[in-house]
Design an enzyme around this catalytic site. Structure first.
Site, short mmCIF file in Angstrom:
data_model
loop_
_atom_site.label_atom_id
_atom_site.label_comp_id
_atom_site.label_asym_id
_atom_site.label_seq_id
_atom_site.Cartn_x
_atom_site.Cartn_y
_atom_site.Cartn_z
N SER A 142 9.63 4.62 -22.37
CA SER A 142 10.17 3.66 -21.41
C SER A 142 10.34 4.36 -20.07
O SER A 142 10.28 5.59 -20.00
CB SER A 142 11.52 3.18 -21.94
OG SER A 142 12.29 2.59 -20.92
N TYR A 155 19.84 3.68 -25.50
CA TYR A 155 18.42 3.38 -25.29
C TYR A 155 17.75 4.54 -24.56
O TYR A 155 16.68 5.02 -24.96
CB TYR A 155 18.31 2.09 -24.47
CG TYR A 155 16.90 1.57 -24.30
CD1 TYR A 155 16.30 0.80 -25.30
CD2 TYR A 155 16.18 1.83 -23.15
CE1 TYR A 155 15.01 0.30 -25.13
CE2 TYR A 155 14.88 1.34 -22.98
CZ TYR A 155 14.31 0.58 -23.98
OH TYR A 155 13.04 0.10 -23.82
P1 NDP Z 1 10.50 -7.36 -28.11
O1 NDP Z 1 11.94 -7.63 -28.39
O2 NDP Z 1 9.64 -8.48 -27.67
O3 NDP Z 1 9.82 -6.67 -29.34
C1 NDP Z 1 10.50 -5.75 -30.16
C2 NDP Z 1 9.84 -5.80 -31.51
O4 NDP Z 1 10.41 -4.83 -32.36
C3 NDP Z 1 9.99 -7.14 -32.16
O5 NDP Z 1 8.71 -7.61 -32.44
C4 NDP Z 1 10.81 -6.88 -33.41
O6 NDP Z 1 10.30 -7.65 -34.48
C5 NDP Z 1 10.57 -5.40 -33.64
N1 NDP Z 1 11.70 -4.73 -34.30
C6 NDP Z 1 12.95 -4.56 -33.82
N2 NDP Z 1 13.70 -3.92 -34.73
C7 NDP Z 1 12.90 -3.71 -35.81
C8 NDP Z 1 13.10 -3.12 -37.08
N3 NDP Z 1 14.28 -2.61 -37.44
N4 NDP Z 1 12.05 -3.08 -37.94
C9 NDP Z 1 10.85 -3.60 -37.59
N5 NDP Z 1 10.59 -4.16 -36.42
C10 NDP Z 1 11.62 -4.23 -35.53
O7 NDP Z 1 10.53 -6.20 -27.01
P2 NDP Z 1 9.39 -5.45 -26.19
O8 NDP Z 1 8.05 -5.91 -26.57
O9 NDP Z 1 9.82 -5.48 -24.80
O10 NDP Z 1 9.61 -3.95 -26.72
C11 NDP Z 1 8.66 -3.27 -27.49
C12 NDP Z 1 8.86 -1.78 -27.25
O11 NDP Z 1 8.60 -1.48 -25.89
C13 NDP Z 1 10.28 -1.29 -27.53
O12 NDP Z 1 10.22 0.00 -28.08
C14 NDP Z 1 10.88 -1.24 -26.15
O13 NDP Z 1 11.93 -0.33 -26.07
C15 NDP Z 1 9.68 -0.78 -25.34
N6 NDP Z 1 9.76 -1.03 -23.92
C16 NDP Z 1 9.80 -2.30 -23.40
C17 NDP Z 1 9.79 -2.49 -22.03
C18 NDP Z 1 9.75 -3.83 -21.40
O14 NDP Z 1 9.82 -3.92 -20.16
N7 NDP Z 1 9.60 -4.91 -22.15
C19 NDP Z 1 9.80 -1.35 -21.12
C20 NDP Z 1 9.76 -0.08 -21.77
C21 NDP Z 1 9.74 0.06 -23.11
P3 NDP Z 1 11.28 -8.30 -35.59
O15 NDP Z 1 12.40 -8.96 -34.86
O16 NDP Z 1 10.41 -9.24 -36.34
O17 NDP Z 1 11.74 -7.17 -36.45
#
Ligand code: NDP
Length: 252
Positions: A142, A155
């Site tokens: 990130s 985070y």
């Molecule tokens: P979302 O909330 O859209 O996606 C997060 C995903 O993680 C969901 O699909 C969720 O699926 C899954 N998830 C969460 N906890 C668990 C778990 N315990 N087991 C399995 N799956 C899990 O967020 P983003 O797409 O934004 O984030 C994706 C990644 O990118 C993260 O690591 C985030 O920190 C990183 N990121 C995002 C940024 C942004 O601007 N959006 C910037 C920088 C980094 P489900 O609920 O079905 O489990």
């Protein structure tokens, strides 16, 4: 260089947001994709999205903080596809509070989801990668891997940790022909950041102001880097952390 035909990829959190953007990229390059998440309905919708684009994709329910579930995810992938080439450690969460308000359980929840999961999943795929003569791990960091934010102590710690874990695994597994790299997304429009925009006053405009590209990222902006880091074009690239941020990190 970007042909992934025949390869098999697991994308944790591939059922939405950045994970789905990356899964689309991998699938369009020819990989078979397993989207892993806790929410089965959301995962089925993602599989529909991928198969509508001509991909071979399936959903597997897994909580990546649970070591047994992670083992099952890897074994089920091997049982179904007979091989495994790429792991994208993308699942993530955030709890936005200053450090003095963050409870210990909240700290653990964020660290377990964002960092320990990458350790567990990478460790679980290692034997298959080693036996196959190589593999690719892509960890999602990130901008908080680089910068501090008052509202993201756990985070930020998890995302800083991701970069260092990436380096350790890259060094440990280089002789096994396993490349391990991190991607540092800028501000991408997803469920996670929609929530952030509700909770952090001014965030939306601050991001627009600071991002040289002048826009928020879209999930499909994450596809190209995933294909590069999953494919033969990156066979001599390991231990790096690549920003995909419209220039956010280099803005003075
Ligand atoms: P979302 O909330 O859209 O996606 C997060 C995903 O993680 C969901 O699909 C969720 O699926 C899954 N998830 C969460 N906890 C668990 C778990 N315990 N087991 C399995 N799956 C899990 O967020 P983003 O797409 O934004 O984030 C994706 C990644 O990118 C993260 O690591 C985030 O920190 C990183 N990121 C995002 C940024 C942004 O601007 N959006 C910037 C920088 C980094 P489900 O609920 O079905 O489990």
């Amino acid at each position: 260089m970007s042909d992934l035909k025949g390869r098999v990829a697991i994308v944790t959190g591939g059922n939405g947001g950045i994970g789905l953007g990356m899964a689309r990229g991998l699938a369009m390059a020819g990989a078979r994709v397993v989207v892993a998440g806790r929410n089965a309905q959301k995962s089925e919708a993602a599989v529909k999205d991928l198969t509508a684009r001509g991909a071979d994709a399936c959903a597997m329910v897994a909580d990546v903080t649970d070591p047994a579930a992670v083992q099952r995810l890897v074994q089920s992938t091997l049982d179904r596809f007979g091989r495994l080439d790429v792991l994208v450690n993308n699942a993530g969460t955030n709890i936005r509070k200053p450090v003095h308000e963050l409870a210990l359980e909240e700290w653990h929840q964020v660290l377990d989801t964002n960092l320990t999961s990458a350790f567990l999943c990478s460790k679980a795929v290692y034997p298959a990668f080693k036996n196959a003569g190589g593999g690719k791990v892509i960890n999602i960091g990130s901008m908080m891997s680089l910068f501090g934010a008052s509202f993201a102590p756990a985070y930020g710690a998890s995302k800083g940790g991701i970069v260092q874990l990436t380096k350790s695994m890259a060094v440990a597994w280089a002789r096994d022909n396993i490349q391990v790299n991190a991607v540092l997304p800028g501000w991408i429009d997803t469920d996670l950041t929609r929530q952030a925009r509700e909770q952090v006053p001014g965030l939306h405009d601050n991001v627009l102001r600071r991002t040289p590209a002048g826009r928020w990222g879209e999930i499909d902006d994450m596809a190209g880097v995933a294909v590069f880091l999953a494919g033969p074009g990156s066979d001599f690239v390991t231990g790096t952390a690549i920003p995909v941020d419209g220039g956010y990190a280099i803005q003075g």
